[in-house]
Write a protein that holds these residues in place. Structure first.
Motif, PDB file in Angstrom:
ATOM      1  N   CYS A 228      53.168  77.216  22.208  1.00 53.58           N
ATOM      2  CA  CYS A 228      52.589  76.092  22.946  1.00 53.58           C
ATOM      3  C   CYS A 228      52.319  74.851  22.096  1.00 53.58           C
ATOM      4  O   CYS A 228      51.790  73.855  22.616  1.00 53.58           O
ATOM      5  CB  CYS A 228      51.284  76.547  23.610  1.00 53.58           C
ATOM      6  N   THR A 229      52.679  74.860  20.839  1.00 49.00           N
ATOM      7  CA  THR A 229      52.344  73.750  19.945  1.00 49.00           C
ATOM      8  C   THR A 229      52.778  72.400  20.498  1.00 49.00           C
ATOM      9  O   THR A 229      52.015  71.426  20.483  1.00 49.00           O
ATOM     10  CB  THR A 229      52.987  73.956  18.558  1.00 49.00           C
ATOM     11  N   GLY A 230      54.002  72.318  20.998  1.00 53.81           N
ATOM     12  CA  GLY A 230      54.499  71.036  21.487  1.00 53.81           C
ATOM     13  C   GLY A 230      54.123  70.734  22.911  1.00 53.81           C
ATOM     14  O   GLY A 230      54.411  69.636  23.403  1.00 53.81           O
ATOM     15  N   GLY A 231      53.450  71.663  23.589  1.00 56.02           N
ATOM     16  CA  GLY A 231      53.155  71.496  24.998  1.00 56.02           C
ATOM     17  C   GLY A 231      51.706  71.225  25.319  1.00 56.02           C
ATOM     18  O   GLY A 231      51.300  71.300  26.477  1.00 56.02           O
ATOM     19  N   VAL A 232      50.892  70.924  24.295  1.00 57.08           N
ATOM     20  CA  VAL A 232      49.482  70.604  24.512  1.00 57.08           C
ATOM     21  C   VAL A 232      49.183  69.234  23.916  1.00 57.08           C
ATOM     22  O   VAL A 232      50.072  68.557  23.404  1.00 57.08           O
ATOM     23  CB  VAL A 232      48.570  71.686  23.887  1.00 57.08           C
ATOM     24  N   ASN A 233      47.942  68.806  23.978  1.00 57.53           N
ATOM     25  CA  ASN A 233      47.552  67.485  23.489  1.00 57.53           C
ATOM     26  C   ASN A 233      47.831  67.353  21.989  1.00 57.53           C
ATOM     27  O   ASN A 233      47.272  68.093  21.178  1.00 57.53           O
ATOM     28  CB  ASN A 233      46.067  67.264  23.788  1.00 57.53           C
ATOM     29  N   GLN A 234      48.677  66.418  21.636  1.00 61.71           N
ATOM     30  CA  GLN A 234      49.108  66.303  20.250  1.00 61.71           C
ATOM     31  C   GLN A 234      48.043  65.714  19.324  1.00 61.71           C
ATOM     32  O   GLN A 234      48.043  66.000  18.124  1.00 61.71           O
ATOM     33  CB  GLN A 234      50.393  65.478  20.172  1.00 61.71           C
ATOM     34  N   ASP A 235      47.133  64.935  19.839  1.00 59.86           N
ATOM     35  CA  ASP A 235      46.014  64.470  19.017  1.00 59.86           C
ATOM     36  C   ASP A 235      45.105  65.632  18.651  1.00 59.86           C
ATOM     37  O   ASP A 235      44.545  65.682  17.544  1.00 59.86           O
ATOM     38  CB  ASP A 235      45.218  63.391  19.750  1.00 59.86           C
ATOM     39  N   CYS A 236      44.964  66.576  19.561  1.00 58.34           N
ATOM     40  CA  CYS A 236      44.190  67.783  19.271  1.00 58.34           C
ATOM     41  C   CYS A 236      44.878  68.612  18.203  1.00 58.34           C
ATOM     42  O   CYS A 236      44.228  69.131  17.287  1.00 58.34           O
ATOM     43  CB  CYS A 236      44.010  68.601  20.551  1.00 58.34           C
ATOM     44  N   THR A 253      39.987  70.514  23.424  1.00 60.03           N
ATOM     45  CA  THR A 253      40.935  69.450  23.756  1.00 60.03           C
ATOM     46  C   THR A 253      40.232  68.210  24.272  1.00 60.03           C
ATOM     47  O   THR A 253      40.658  67.077  24.000  1.00 60.03           O
ATOM     48  CB  THR A 253      41.936  69.952  24.825  1.00 60.03           C
ATOM     49  N   TYR A 254      39.147  68.411  24.999  1.00 62.81           N
ATOM     50  CA  TYR A 254      38.476  67.306  25.690  1.00 62.81           C
ATOM     51  C   TYR A 254      38.205  66.080  24.811  1.00 62.81           C
ATOM     52  O   TYR A 254      38.495  64.949  25.225  1.00 62.81           O
ATOM     53  CB  TYR A 254      37.165  67.793  26.319  1.00 62.81           C
ATOM     54  N   PRO A 255      37.671  66.233  23.603  1.00 68.27           N
ATOM     55  CA  PRO A 255      37.366  65.043  22.794  1.00 68.27           C
ATOM     56  C   PRO A 255      38.589  64.204  22.426  1.00 68.27           C
ATOM     57  O   PRO A 255      38.435  63.054  21.990  1.00 68.27           O
ATOM     58  CB  PRO A 255      36.714  65.644  21.532  1.00 68.27           C
TER      59      PRO A 255
END
Length: 376
Positions: A228-236, A253-255
């Motif tokens: 899932c590395t490329g499929g979630v928020n990249q700033d996180c 992830t929220y912040p």
């Protein structure tokens, strides 16, 4: 004394039938050429209804339904509607935020609606290049590709006149809303407003009644299994280089989410109480010790949700009802009251920057809210 726990259920099947709005199925057969397929290799798809009074405004809802926490569970899931599109019905109906009944949903009843079918088992986040053969069954972990082709297809269908997008989802789809809000934002021109409302997706990284971090281990395994590395928020991801799995959980992830987002959740969410806390009773029919754990979890939820509660720009509606997923149900959406406001009115106040109502409300502790009984 240590409490004996029953095995954790891997996923929850949500009925695609409630009431009100009729949406028609679109299967993206051509997506298979891009490797965008369900767990069983069938093509992904979505359901759509073109709006009446506001057809250029769009609500995109990501279906929920839990996760498969290991390969064995993914094999089982691949034989259901949450792992295959083969059995999806031609039409579906929904209420609440997706309703065309303006008495239930006055602010959005005339909008165009899309319901994105969920068939990958990892909140539209995985991307494993090669098929996985597990005990004779071929599995495909391609949720991120599914989301990409669906969003592209919807934007093409919407055309150049699109004016506003709201991304939403409940349960695993609520988590997907936190994970993918910024991705969807990146897919449309900057002048088009994009907002998000995540329903019942703020799953805690919290111990169960025995102090075991079992849910963390399960999310960690899903994250690795489905790449899932490329499929979630990249700033996180950039902020957690040694603990990337955190970016598969809403509280971490929220912040890092820059898209305006509204948190909708119960502090005593029934899925979390049962499968994260692993407390198998329904208040008030719990022992004294069980009620202590129940109340403690509600307080832990508020602590974990503090970034949302203290945000100067994002919205919040946290009730104390024992429920999981609320935005697609008429009674919670239009009749639950917190701080004198319904969730639909609170969300709209936040969305429109209205000063007539608060855009952030947090309920008192169980059992303070009598409107929760409306759903019993």
């Amino acid at each position: 004394m240590k409490i004996i726990l029953v095995p954790m259920i891997s996923f929850v099947i949500f009925s695609r039938y409630t009431d009100a709005i009729v949406m028609k199925k679109v299967i993206l057969t051509a997506a298979t050429s891009k490797g965008a397929v369900c767990l069983d290799g069938s093509p992904p798809g979505y359901y759509i209804r073109t709006g009446t009074t506001s057809p250029n405004n769009w609500i995109l809802h990501q279906e929920g339904g839990g996760w498969c926490f290991n390969e064995d569970q993914c094999v089982l899931r691949s034989k259901t509607d949450l792992g295959s599109s083969k059995g999806w019905p031609p039409n579906v109906t929904y209420s609440g935020l997706l309703s065309d009944d303006c008495t239930v949903n006055p602010d959005f009843c005339g909008w165009s609606m899309v319901y994105i079918g969920y068939c990958d088992g990892a909140s539209f986040s995985g991307n494993v290049e090669n098929p996985v053969n597990w005990k004779g069954t071929t599995l495909y972990f391609r949720g991120a590709r599914i989301l990409e082709v669906v969003i592209n297809a919807v934007l093409e269908a919407a055309g150049d006149n699109i004016e506003h997008i709201i991304l939403t989802g409940c349960s695993a789809g609520g988590l997907a809303t936190y994970l993918h809000a910024d991705y969807v934002r990146s897919k449309v021109p900057s002048q088009i407003p994009v907002h998000a409302i995540a329903d019942a997706g703020y799953f805690l990284d919290a111990p169960n009644v025995n102090g075991e971090m079992h849910i963390r281990e399960r999310y960690q395994y899903v994250y690795k299994m489905q790449n899932c590395t490329g499929g979630v928020n990249q700033d996180c991801i950039a902020a957690n280089p040694t603990e990337e799995w955190k970016c598969f959980m809403a509280q971490y992830t929220y912040p890092h989410i820059t898209t305006p987002i509204f948190l909708l959740n119960s502090r005593y969410d029934t899925y979390q109480i049962n499968f994260i806390l692993q407390l198998h009773c329904h208040a008030p029919n719990c022992s004294t010790d069980q009620m202590k754990e129940f109340m403690k979890y509600g307080n832990e939820f508020l602590v974990a949700a503090a970034p949302a509660i203290t945000s100067k720009s994002n919205g919040v509606y946290i009730d104390s009802c024992q429920i999981h997923c609320q935005s697609l149900k008429e009674i919670p959406w239009s009749k639950f009251i917190v701080g004198g406001q319904t969730m639909r009115d609170t969300f709209n106040a936040w969305l429109t920057n209205s000063t007539a109502m608060k855009s952030k409300v947090v309920d008192c502790a169980y059992p303070c809210n009598p409107t929760c009984l409306l759903n019993s």
